[in-house]
Write a protein that holds these residues in place. Sequence first.
Motif, PDB file in Angstrom:
ATOM      1  N   ILE A  51      57.557  52.597  65.596  1.00 18.55           N
ATOM      2  CA  ILE A  51      56.957  51.719  64.992  1.00 18.55           C
ATOM      3  C   ILE A  51      56.659  52.029  63.512  1.00 18.55           C
ATOM      4  O   ILE A  51      55.748  52.961  63.299  1.00 18.55           O
ATOM      5  CB  ILE A  51      55.750  50.966  65.466  1.00 18.55           C
ATOM      6  CG1 ILE A  51      56.114  50.396  66.924  1.00 18.55           C
ATOM      7  CG2 ILE A  51      55.195  49.883  64.426  1.00 18.55           C
ATOM      8  CD1 ILE A  51      54.895  49.568  67.571  1.00 18.55           C
ATOM      9  N   SER A  52      56.926  51.472  62.397  1.00 19.99           N
ATOM     10  CA  SER A  52      56.790  51.833  61.273  1.00 19.99           C
ATOM     11  C   SER A  52      57.283  50.901  59.983  1.00 19.99           C
ATOM     12  O   SER A  52      57.810  49.960  60.149  1.00 19.99           O
ATOM     13  CB  SER A  52      57.563  53.129  60.798  1.00 19.99           C
ATOM     14  OG  SER A  52      57.104  53.590  59.517  1.00 19.99           O
ATOM     15  N   HIS A  53      56.222  51.030  58.967  1.00 17.30           N
ATOM     16  CA  HIS A  53      56.435  50.018  57.899  1.00 17.30           C
ATOM     17  C   HIS A  53      57.235  50.828  56.685  1.00 17.30           C
ATOM     18  O   HIS A  53      57.658  50.123  55.657  1.00 17.30           O
ATOM     19  CB  HIS A  53      55.149  49.835  57.157  1.00 17.30           C
ATOM     20  CG  HIS A  53      54.193  48.815  58.108  1.00 17.30           C
ATOM     21  ND1 HIS A  53      54.717  47.741  58.546  1.00 17.30           N
ATOM     22  CD2 HIS A  53      52.854  48.926  58.197  1.00 17.30           C
ATOM     23  CE1 HIS A  53      53.708  47.017  59.539  1.00 17.30           C
ATOM     24  NE2 HIS A  53      52.583  47.815  59.260  1.00 17.30           N
ATOM     25  N   LYS A  54      57.303  52.045  56.933  1.00 15.50           N
ATOM     26  CA  LYS A  54      57.814  52.767  55.833  1.00 15.50           C
ATOM     27  C   LYS A  54      59.304  52.926  55.885  1.00 15.50           C
ATOM     28  O   LYS A  54      59.881  53.448  56.590  1.00 15.50           O
ATOM     29  CB  LYS A  54      57.298  54.132  55.863  1.00 15.50           C
ATOM     30  CG  LYS A  54      55.814  54.366  55.659  1.00 15.50           C
ATOM     31  CD  LYS A  54      55.251  55.549  55.497  1.00 15.50           C
ATOM     32  CE  LYS A  54      53.749  55.676  55.206  1.00 15.50           C
ATOM     33  NZ  LYS A  54      52.996  57.160  55.437  1.00 15.50           N
TER      34      LYS A  54
ATOM     35  N   SER B  86      50.488  48.902  48.112  1.00 17.64           N
ATOM     36  CA  SER B  86      51.279  49.704  49.045  1.00 17.64           C
ATOM     37  C   SER B  86      50.613  51.176  49.077  1.00 17.64           C
ATOM     38  O   SER B  86      50.554  51.819  48.047  1.00 17.64           O
ATOM     39  CB  SER B  86      52.589  49.836  48.856  1.00 17.64           C
ATOM     40  OG  SER B  86      53.310  50.723  49.497  1.00 17.64           O
ATOM     41  N   GLU B  87      50.109  51.708  50.226  1.00 14.62           N
ATOM     42  CA  GLU B  87      49.601  53.109  50.322  1.00 14.62           C
ATOM     43  C   GLU B  87      48.477  53.323  49.210  1.00 14.62           C
ATOM     44  O   GLU B  87      48.597  54.195  48.610  1.00 14.62           O
ATOM     45  CB  GLU B  87      50.750  54.169  50.236  1.00 14.62           C
ATOM     46  CG  GLU B  87      51.607  53.985  51.628  1.00 14.62           C
ATOM     47  CD  GLU B  87      52.770  55.143  51.227  1.00 14.62           C
ATOM     48  OE1 GLU B  87      52.624  56.129  50.870  1.00 14.62           O
ATOM     49  OE2 GLU B  87      53.984  54.674  51.633  1.00 14.62           O
ATOM     50  N   GLY B  88      47.710  52.221  49.053  1.00 11.49           N
ATOM     51  CA  GLY B  88      46.526  52.443  48.229  1.00 11.49           C
ATOM     52  C   GLY B  88      47.013  51.985  46.679  1.00 11.49           C
ATOM     53  O   GLY B  88      45.899  52.271  45.819  1.00 11.49           O
TER      54      GLY B  88
ATOM     55  N   LEU C  46      57.184  49.642  48.912  1.00  8.93           N
ATOM     56  CA  LEU C  46      57.344  50.674  47.952  1.00  8.93           C
ATOM     57  C   LEU C  46      56.742  51.744  48.351  1.00  8.93           C
ATOM     58  O   LEU C  46      55.559  51.918  48.626  1.00  8.93           O
ATOM     59  CB  LEU C  46      56.833  50.144  46.320  1.00  8.93           C
ATOM     60  CG  LEU C  46      58.022  49.379  45.662  1.00  8.93           C
ATOM     61  CD1 LEU C  46      57.283  49.487  44.199  1.00  8.93           C
ATOM     62  CD2 LEU C  46      59.424  50.149  45.674  1.00  8.93           C
ATOM     63  N   ASP C  47      57.564  52.852  48.108  1.00 14.76           N
ATOM     64  CA  ASP C  47      57.069  54.321  48.545  1.00 14.76           C
ATOM     65  C   ASP C  47      56.046  54.786  47.179  1.00 14.76           C
ATOM     66  O   ASP C  47      56.343  54.428  46.271  1.00 14.76           O
ATOM     67  CB  ASP C  47      58.192  55.260  48.757  1.00 14.76           C
ATOM     68  CG  ASP C  47      57.803  56.308  50.010  1.00 14.76           C
ATOM     69  OD1 ASP C  47      56.863  56.760  49.939  1.00 14.76           O
ATOM     70  OD2 ASP C  47      58.792  55.914  50.776  1.00 14.76           O
TER      71      ASP C  47
END
Lengths: 404, 545
Positions: B231-234, B515-517, B539-540
Amino acid sequence: MIKELVGKNLRQYGIMLALVAIVIIFAFATKGRLIIPNNLWALVQQNAYVLILALGMLMVIIAGHIDLSVGSVVAFIGAVVGYMMYTWHVNWILAVAAGLVIGLLVGAWHGFWVAYVKVPAFVVTLAGMLLFRGLAQVVAAKTMAGFPAGFNAIAGGSLPNIFGHIPNPLAGLFAAGSPFGQPLDGLTLAIGIIGIVGLILQSWRARRSQISHGLPVGPLSLLVVRWALLSVAILVVTYLLSMNLIGGTPIVLIIVGVLILIYAFVTSRTVFGRHVYAVGGNRNGALLSGVNTARVDFGIFVNMGFLTAVAAVVTTSRAGAAVAAAGQNFELDAIASCFIGGAAVTGGVGKVAGAVVGALIMGVLNMGLSILNVDSNWQMAIKGLVLLFAVSLDLVSKRRNAVA
Amino acid sequence: MVASGSPDATTFQNYCYFNTSLSESTIEAGHMDNDYILEMRGITKEFPGVRALHDVTLRVRRGEIHAICGENGAGKSTLMKVLSGVHPSGSYTGDIVYEGNICNFKTIRDSERVGIVIIHQELALSPFLSISENIFLGNERSRLGVVDWLDTTRQAKELLEKVGLHEDPATRIADIGVGKQQLVEIAKALSKEVKLLILDEPTAALNDDDSDNLLNLIRQLRAEGITCIMISHKLSELERIADTNTIIRDGETIESLDMHGDTDHSQEHIIRAMVGRPLDNRFPVHTSTVGEEILRIEDWTVYHPIDTERKVVDGASLNIRRGEIVGLAGLMGAGRTELAMSLFGRTYGTKISGRVFKNGEEIQTRTVEETMHHGIAYATEDRKKYGLNLIQTVKENVTSAGLNKLAKMGVIEIEAETGVAEEYRKELNIKTPSIEVPASKLSGGNQQKVVLAKWMYTDPDVLILDEPTRGIDVGAKYEIYTIIDQLADSGRGVLMISSELPELLGVCDRIYTLSEGHITGCLNRDEATQESLMTLMTLDKDDLQ
């Protein structure tokens, strides 16, 4: 409807009924000796310390803590107060005041570690238990006795008989010279009547205010029944106390009574009291609502220290001597009273009235078993079982309620 | 079809029985090169009042890496809990066909015995036990109840070798980082002879190096024949590693994409599939009158309280104006709640840095009291755990944050308090038999109204509402939206955190994405769509620079 009403109130008053039942059982078992005036007087005198400590312990437990040190601290403060009067001949009022200040300091000591260093109260007060027992033995290396009469009267004296005696209207029912047929002390009667009137007025006002805010109230008949029962209970106690041969109302009863009223007010009507329940019920929730949880914890222990000092003064006064071994197991009596009185082990729940009734149950058990000449070791065992059954009964009934 | 040589064969038959009426499709599939190790067919799972999964189908090929993605609350974790026996057989409908047999798992142990192992997002290791003790926890190498430590250490070493973790097996879990802990979890799974490994957001808490390391290990496991569900959001990560990607939305399977095939499996396509919810008129019509800026946060950075090297919020800046409802969107683990709580009296995180301005003047928010004093209120995400004291009455909860307003010299004016609670009960339509009943007796929606009332009574200028409609019914949601609109109309600023994109689009004037902080964007209501938000939410870090 009626069933539901009775069920709900039974739960609420279950513990009071238990007290009444225990009193009746012991009254019969001791052939009435439990309730002869002098023994009632002794009951109050002997158990004042449990009541005083239970008031502080209740707040400690509601907040989710515990205080194991109170027995040792009672011995320590008793020793210091005794030392001041015995060795330095300090005025007894000053010595008592100093004792109360030391109590506050001891409470601040525990509170500091619990609230700001975040050491669990169990550990902090276990350390305090050892620390203050040790210090008590240092200060009271030998027993100190022979204190001023004023000091000894705190636990041993009665209020002056300012209204004189009135003849006992029921004297004819008893044989001449029976302890139940003595003349009645006017002041004690007056205090009892003021108590009844105050109680009725207060609950009537509360009811009126609830009605004016459109809140549902129980049926009036139920309230009247409650008044009647409470009035009878107070009247009986007043009657018995007022013909005590030693004197009328014990001073210590007044001290305890005033403290009970104060703490009932503090827990139910003050911001501090409300915060204690909030912290115990949901510590993180309280923190996120802006409650300074550390300050609440600190305050609770300072308060416990103060009440421990009061208990120390009463205990030392009653013994008429300062002994290093005083206060053994006091913490356990106080904790047991709170739990018997319905305080939750997990915090957040507990009432002053419950703790008082819990303390009285412990007291009546002590007294009744002593009159019956039950061995003190067996007394301890019985008290342990009573505690276990009372708390498990409470938990089981709560669980059943939750399921229903 | 049961591997007769397997030591698990007998236990296997206790939980799974050979299905003679096995569907034609499976048999057919077996003839093709698509050998399915797992088929979940028509899974429907209901919780009281909520249908979490509806007729979900999931087919996983042997030896593949199968990704599952979807929004918060889409049902991914519930599906995995059904598979692993956390939700026992009988509590759902539909079939789990594993290795050709219909399985009825009653507990996690049942599924583990046949080689299905789940690694949860919150790692389930015991911090003060050693690596080797953790690997064999519940599965101790022992004889007659006495642990064989030599054997334990030897086997633990072998397993650590396999997952590429070079640590002494005697090291305490607390002394190694999250990345290494994740590897210990995998070693633990391997010790149970795992055939199907389920990873729930395995890289959510990892830094880039640890993530790469973990993804390589998963590839290596695939080469050894272990099937993996992840399971992942990335999305960029999934693109690199997944063979198949199943997308779940609102408890239903939307589609299964072959990530090597010719069909469209671009990130844009996946995002559309994840968010394609209908936008209906479940929201009150409202036009905000936006005024001056009331709150601004600049360069807000927060580190994880335990893993103190990891940034949970990284240089976030945002502002809120009077009368404005601002949304904050982000997937699980993006740092939304962490941002709010670190701002609200530093109740989350360590090494918090950044500046806060209220009405243009810099303020400090070091404690909850201080933050409240500046007119900021925060209604938490988890109302039962942090928002309410369930054993206190409705009245006591309503007044709990503003109690000092009701007190003189520390004594509460009981009658005034009753009046306040009654007023909010009427104003917010809190359905309760009386304000004197414990808050635990109320429904979720009414509990949420109590939380709102509690903060409204403190008369704040800015309200941060964290998932204000989570787990409450549609009617109550509408009422909550109306309350939020009224709060904005009274000139207050509202910051609303939500996992439901339609809700943010329906209520907010402006929406920030996290996204990721990192704040990855800010869209006005008229330019935002579910797709545009989800693109920004996934977004990464690397895409930002």
